[in-house]
Scaffold this motif. Structure first.
Motif, PDB file in Angstrom:
ATOM      1  N   ARG A  26     -11.503  75.651  64.900  1.00  0.00           N
ATOM      2  CA  ARG A  26     -12.195  75.244  63.683  1.00  0.00           C
ATOM      3  C   ARG A  26     -11.728  73.884  63.179  1.00  0.00           C
ATOM      4  N   SER A  27     -10.760  73.281  63.803  1.00  0.00           N
ATOM      5  CA  SER A  27     -10.245  71.995  63.332  1.00  0.00           C
ATOM      6  C   SER A  27     -11.223  70.871  63.689  1.00  0.00           C
ATOM      7  N   PRO A  28     -11.778  70.152  62.699  1.00  0.00           N
ATOM      8  CA  PRO A  28     -12.683  69.043  63.001  1.00  0.00           C
ATOM      9  C   PRO A  28     -12.033  67.987  63.891  1.00  0.00           C
ATOM     10  N   LYS A  29     -10.742  67.702  63.665  1.00  0.00           N
ATOM     11  CA  LYS A  29     -10.056  66.687  64.472  1.00  0.00           C
ATOM     12  C   LYS A  29      -9.989  67.125  65.940  1.00  0.00           C
ATOM     13  N   THR A  30      -9.563  68.337  66.189  1.00  0.00           N
ATOM     14  CA  THR A  30      -9.444  68.827  67.556  1.00  0.00           C
ATOM     15  C   THR A  30     -10.798  68.874  68.239  1.00  0.00           C
ATOM     16  N   LEU A  31     -11.801  69.360  67.534  1.00  0.00           N
ATOM     17  CA  LEU A  31     -13.127  69.476  68.139  1.00  0.00           C
ATOM     18  C   LEU A  31     -13.740  68.113  68.441  1.00  0.00           C
TER      19      LEU A  31
END
Length: 315
Positions: free
Chosen positions: A176-181
């Motif tokens: 769910r992490s925007p940065k990781t995705l």
């Protein structure tokens, strides 16, 4: 006595009808549609010039009817088919009043209907900037807008567009992490845009190199998002810029949304500033204030954009 309301031969145009409202001529006119015995149009009170025109029109109509009723003939003597001229008369008055012509619908957005594109699945809208259009003849159903027009791809051929914006829901992972995705998605976004297409062709000759030109946190539709932007070099053509932007949905369980931007480089590509203008303009669907507030956020830190198509400043 004044004749009853109806369609009568127009005094100024013998093969046109004009509506008489029982006391005066109106602005409603139409082409003559029915033929019968001549009908003398009603006089116009106080209109000497038009009254004379009416009388002349009626007399001419009677004369034409008498002439053409007995005319038969063209080519009966040389073996060709006979051609009979139809009786020409003045239309009889119609009992139905004129109705206004319906106005053609307008495809342009009105002042109360801003130029936006809605992604109903993810519950957001995108601003439709100048020189951007809703997708036409695009196979992918998650493309929300493209630049105007197409061109022949410089590599394996086919049809290419200078700019695309794609919106899709992240469902293949529990992350769910925007940065990781965003960091995971950018490579796939670049491959889909400039490497190989779904049938294995290379519209741009394949990707030769890339470099990161920007990344960071950004506010999108009132949510904390993250973006990564690459500059891609291709074997054919000028290459382009690809960006993956991820932020939580504003509806339901806040499933992450990834928005991909594909902008050709070079003078024919859209200005890079459009990426940030589109990001700032993303709103929750149904937002009563599409002009500002909810979705606005600062430009990604470390980037500076001009009005042309040049490279962004190094972060």
């Amino acid at each position: 006595m004044s004749p009853p309301p109806g369609w009568y031969s127009d005094p100024s145009a013998p093969y046109q009808e004009r509506w008489w409202d029982g006391s005066a001529w109106t602005e409603h006119a139409r082409a003559a549609t029915a033929y019968g015995q001549p009908v003398v149009p009603p006089p116009v009170p106080g209109g000497g010039g038009r009254s004379r025109a009416i009388a002349l029109t009626a007399a001419a109509a009677v004369l034409v009817t008498a002439i053409v009723t007995g005319a038969v003939v063209l080519g009966e003597g040389d073996g060709g088919p006979a051609v009979r001229t139809p009786d020409v008369g003045v239309p009889a008055p119609s009992a139905s009043p004129p109705s206004p012509a319906p106005s053609a619908p307008s495809s342009e957005p009105s002042a109360d209907d801003p130029a936006v594109v809605e992604d109903q699945l993810n519950g957001i809208t995108f601003p439709l900037l100048d020189h951007w259009v809703r997708p036409r003849d695009v196979a992918e159903d998650d493309v929300v807008m493209t630049t105007e027009g197409t061109y022949e791809c410089p590599g394996d051929g086919g049809v290419c567009r200078h700019g695309l914006v794609v919106s899709r829901t992240v469902t293949a992972t529990a992350e769910r992490s925007p940065k990781t995705l965003a960091e995971r998605d950018i490579a796939d976004a670049a491959d889909d845009a400039y490497d190989r297409d779904p049938v294995g062709a290379e519209p741009f000759g394949g990707i030769e190199s890339h470099r990161v030109v920007g990344s960071g946190a950004v506010a999108v539709a009132g949510r904390a998002g993250y973006y990564v932007r690459w500059r891609v070099r291709t074997a054919e053509g000028p290459g382009g810029y690809v960006q993956s932007l991820v932020f939580p949905s504003t509806v339901g369980t806040e499933t992450p949304i990834v928005v991909r931007y594909v902008f050709d480089a070079g003078e024919d590509g859209p200005p890079l500033a459009d990426m940030d203008r589109i990001t700032k303009g993303i709103r929750p669907a149904g937002d009563p204030d599409p002009g500002g507030g909810v979705g606005s956020g600062p430009l990604p830190q470390g980037l500076s954009f001009g009005s042309g198509h040049g490279e962004p400043a190094a972060p």
